[in-house]
Write a protein that holds these residues in place. Structure first.
Motif, PDB file in Angstrom:
ATOM      1  N   PRO A  30      10.998   5.574  10.055  1.00 50.84           N
ATOM      2  CA  PRO A  30      11.173   5.360  11.492  1.00 50.84           C
ATOM      3  C   PRO A  30       9.842   5.121  12.201  1.00 50.84           C
ATOM      4  CG  PRO A  30      12.423   7.283  10.758  1.00 50.84           C
ATOM      5  CD  PRO A  30      11.552   6.864   9.609  1.00 50.84           C
ATOM      6  N   ASN A  31       9.892   4.345  13.286  1.00 46.31           N
ATOM      7  CA  ASN A  31       8.713   4.109  14.134  1.00 46.31           C
ATOM      8  C   ASN A  31       8.436   5.355  14.975  1.00 46.31           C
ATOM      9  OD1 ASN A  31       7.667   1.534  13.684  1.00 46.31           O
ATOM     10  ND2 ASN A  31       9.333   0.573  14.808  1.00 46.31           N
ATOM     11  N   ASP A  32       8.131   6.448  14.323  1.00 51.11           N
ATOM     12  CA  ASP A  32       7.930   7.724  15.001  1.00 51.11           C
ATOM     13  C   ASP A  32       6.467   8.131  14.870  1.00 51.11           C
ATOM     14  OD1 ASP A  32       7.920  10.305  15.928  1.00 51.11           O
ATOM     15  OD2 ASP A  32       9.323  11.083  14.446  1.00 51.11           O
ATOM     16  N   PRO A  33       5.695   8.035  15.960  1.00 48.91           N
ATOM     17  CA  PRO A  33       4.284   8.375  15.861  1.00 48.91           C
ATOM     18  C   PRO A  33       4.058   9.825  15.416  1.00 48.91           C
ATOM     19  CG  PRO A  33       4.865   7.768  18.136  1.00 48.91           C
ATOM     20  CD  PRO A  33       6.096   7.633  17.296  1.00 48.91           C
ATOM     21  N   ALA A  34       5.028  10.684  15.639  1.00 55.72           N
ATOM     22  CA  ALA A  34       4.895  12.087  15.231  1.00 55.72           C
ATOM     23  C   ALA A  34       5.311  12.295  13.781  1.00 55.72           C
ATOM     24  CB  ALA A  34       5.742  12.972  16.150  1.00 55.72           C
ATOM     25  N   GLY A  35       5.699  11.215  13.105  1.00 57.65           N
ATOM     26  CA  GLY A  35       6.189  11.336  11.735  1.00 57.65           C
ATOM     27  C   GLY A  35       5.128  11.727  10.725  1.00 57.65           C
ATOM     28  N   GLY A  36       3.876  11.572  11.055  1.00 53.46           N
ATOM     29  CA  GLY A  36       2.816  11.957  10.139  1.00 53.46           C
ATOM     30  C   GLY A  36       2.687  11.060   8.930  1.00 53.46           C
ATOM     31  N   TRP A  37       3.125   9.819   9.068  1.00 50.29           N
ATOM     32  CA  TRP A  37       3.132   8.915   7.915  1.00 50.29           C
ATOM     33  C   TRP A  37       1.733   8.580   7.418  1.00 50.29           C
ATOM     34  CZ3 TRP A  37       7.694   9.735   6.495  1.00 50.29           C
ATOM     35  CH2 TRP A  37       8.758   9.755   7.385  1.00 50.29           C
ATOM     36  N   LEU A  38       0.758   8.595   8.307  1.00 52.91           N
ATOM     37  CA  LEU A  38      -0.605   8.280   7.883  1.00 52.91           C
ATOM     38  C   LEU A  38      -1.154   9.326   6.919  1.00 52.91           C
ATOM     39  CD1 LEU A  38      -2.267   6.815  11.111  1.00 52.91           C
ATOM     40  CD2 LEU A  38      -1.330   5.618   9.126  1.00 52.91           C
ATOM     41  N   SER A  39      -0.578  10.518   6.924  1.00 55.99           N
ATOM     42  CA  SER A  39      -1.019  11.555   5.982  1.00 55.99           C
ATOM     43  C   SER A  39      -0.698  11.170   4.537  1.00 55.99           C
ATOM     44  CB  SER A  39      -0.375  12.905   6.323  1.00 55.99           C
ATOM     45  OG  SER A  39       1.021  12.854   6.077  1.00 55.99           O
ATOM     46  N   LEU A  40       0.167  10.165   4.354  1.00 55.89           N
ATOM     47  CA  LEU A  40       0.497   9.690   3.005  1.00 55.89           C
ATOM     48  C   LEU A  40      -0.546   8.703   2.483  1.00 55.89           C
ATOM     49  CD1 LEU A  40       4.333   9.104   3.473  1.00 55.89           C
ATOM     50  CD2 LEU A  40       3.184  11.074   2.430  1.00 55.89           C
ATOM     51  N   SER A  41      -1.580   8.442   3.269  1.00 60.10           N
ATOM     52  CA  SER A  41      -2.663   7.521   2.905  1.00 60.10           C
ATOM     53  C   SER A  41      -2.157   6.142   2.493  1.00 60.10           C
ATOM     54  CB  SER A  41      -3.519   8.115   1.776  1.00 60.10           C
ATOM     55  OG  SER A  41      -4.095   9.321   2.179  1.00 60.10           O
ATOM     56  N   PRO A  42      -1.388   5.485   3.371  1.00 64.39           N
ATOM     57  CA  PRO A  42      -0.897   4.150   3.003  1.00 64.39           C
ATOM     58  C   PRO A  42      -2.052   3.170   2.812  1.00 64.39           C
ATOM     59  CG  PRO A  42      -0.490   4.569   5.332  1.00 64.39           C
ATOM     60  CD  PRO A  42      -1.013   5.846   4.741  1.00 64.39           C
ATOM     61  N   LEU A  43      -1.888   2.304   1.829  1.00 65.04           N
ATOM     62  CA  LEU A  43      -2.845   1.221   1.642  1.00 65.04           C
ATOM     63  C   LEU A  43      -2.720   0.253   2.814  1.00 65.04           C
ATOM     64  CD1 LEU A  43      -4.949  -0.092  -0.211  1.00 65.04           C
ATOM     65  CD2 LEU A  43      -3.076  -1.284  -1.339  1.00 65.04           C
ATOM     66  N   GLY A  44      -1.508   0.115   3.325  1.00 65.61           N
ATOM     67  CA  GLY A  44      -1.259  -0.735   4.479  1.00 65.61           C
ATOM     68  C   GLY A  44       0.030  -0.340   5.161  1.00 65.61           C
ATOM     69  N   LEU A  79       2.493   2.109  -0.155  1.00 64.58           N
ATOM     70  CA  LEU A  79       1.979   3.381  -0.673  1.00 64.58           C
ATOM     71  C   LEU A  79       1.813   3.346  -2.183  1.00 64.58           C
ATOM     72  CD1 LEU A  79       4.516   5.817   1.052  1.00 64.58           C
ATOM     73  CD2 LEU A  79       2.160   5.413   1.757  1.00 64.58           C
ATOM     74  N   GLU A  80       0.933   4.213  -2.673  1.00 63.58           N
ATOM     75  CA  GLU A  80       0.943   4.455  -4.103  1.00 63.58           C
ATOM     76  C   GLU A  80       2.279   5.103  -4.422  1.00 63.58           C
ATOM     77  OE1 GLU A  80      -2.353   5.981  -6.273  1.00 63.58           O
ATOM     78  OE2 GLU A  80      -3.748   5.396  -4.674  1.00 63.58           O
ATOM     79  N   VAL A  89      -0.720  -9.877   1.519  1.00 67.64           N
ATOM     80  CA  VAL A  89      -1.188  -9.177   2.711  1.00 67.64           C
ATOM     81  C   VAL A  89      -2.621  -9.635   2.963  1.00 67.64           C
ATOM     82  CG1 VAL A  89      -1.765  -6.936   3.711  1.00 67.64           C
ATOM     83  CG2 VAL A  89       0.272  -7.163   2.282  1.00 67.64           C
ATOM     84  N   ALA A  90      -2.837 -10.206   4.131  1.00 68.35           N
ATOM     85  CA  ALA A  90      -4.188 -10.614   4.501  1.00 68.35           C
ATOM     86  C   ALA A  90      -4.827  -9.488   5.298  1.00 68.35           C
ATOM     87  CB  ALA A  90      -4.141 -11.892   5.335  1.00 68.35           C
ATOM     88  N   ALA A  91      -6.006  -9.080   4.873  1.00 66.33           N
ATOM     89  CA  ALA A  91      -6.783  -8.097   5.612  1.00 66.33           C
ATOM     90  C   ALA A  91      -8.049  -8.792   6.115  1.00 66.33           C
ATOM     91  CB  ALA A  91      -7.105  -6.905   4.725  1.00 66.33           C
ATOM     92  N   TYR A  92      -8.929  -8.063   6.767  1.00 69.69           N
ATOM     93  CA  TYR A  92     -10.093  -8.683   7.394  1.00 69.69           C
ATOM     94  C   TYR A  92     -11.001  -9.376   6.387  1.00 69.69           C
ATOM     95  CZ  TYR A  92     -13.926  -9.466  10.583  1.00 69.69           C
ATOM     96  OH  TYR A  92     -14.888 -10.071  11.348  1.00 69.69           O
TER      97      TYR A  92
END
Length: 133
Positions: free
Chosen positions: A29-43, A55-56, A105-108
């Motif tokens: 879900p598009n939930d900023p409180a979801g803490g998804w960044l704690s999963l260390s997504p590659l993107g 994710l890995e 996936v294009a990154a900088y």
């Protein structure tokens, strides 16, 4: 390092590098409180339907997230400009000739290509064929 726009230079100088590990795409879900960044997504990418995480696989498994195919990531180690024309098409055409699906996936600094685990080594060979002699 200056970003390159010339397709011939990009293809000649790219050095596809197969990253270690297996990666998966998950949606949450598009939930900023979801803490998804704690999963260390590659993107990640936010869509109306939810947040896509790359994710890995081990992280997705630990979090109990569902995912589709397991992928490997190939980084094109050339500093491609975001406005470069044709690199994605050339890479896709090379992989298509070998029947390999790809998610780009294009990154900088670089482009990253996610291919099915079973096709990773063949993808490296296909990308080598895309380089001019």
């Amino acid at each position: 390092m200056t970003a390159i726009t010339d397709l011939d230079v990009l293809l000649r100088e790219m050095r596809p590098d197969l990253r270690p590990g297996d990666y998966v795409y998950c949606t949450v879900p598009n939930d900023p409180a979801g803490g998804w960044l704690s999963l260390s997504p590659l993107g990640f990418f936010r869509e109306d339907e939810g947040l896509t995480l790359i994710l890995e696989r081990t992280e997705a498994d630990k979090a109990g997230l569902a995912y589709g195919p397991v992928m490997r990531c190939i980084t094109l180690t050339v500093h491609s400009a975001l406005e470069a024309v044709g690199l994605t098409a050339a890479v896709a055409a090379a992989l298509t000739r070998h029947g390999i699906s790809a998610n780009v996936v294009a990154a900088y600094h670089h482009d990253h290509i996610f291919v099915p685990v079973k096709d990773a080594e063949r993808a490296l060979d296909a990308l080598a064929e895309a380089r001019p002699v």
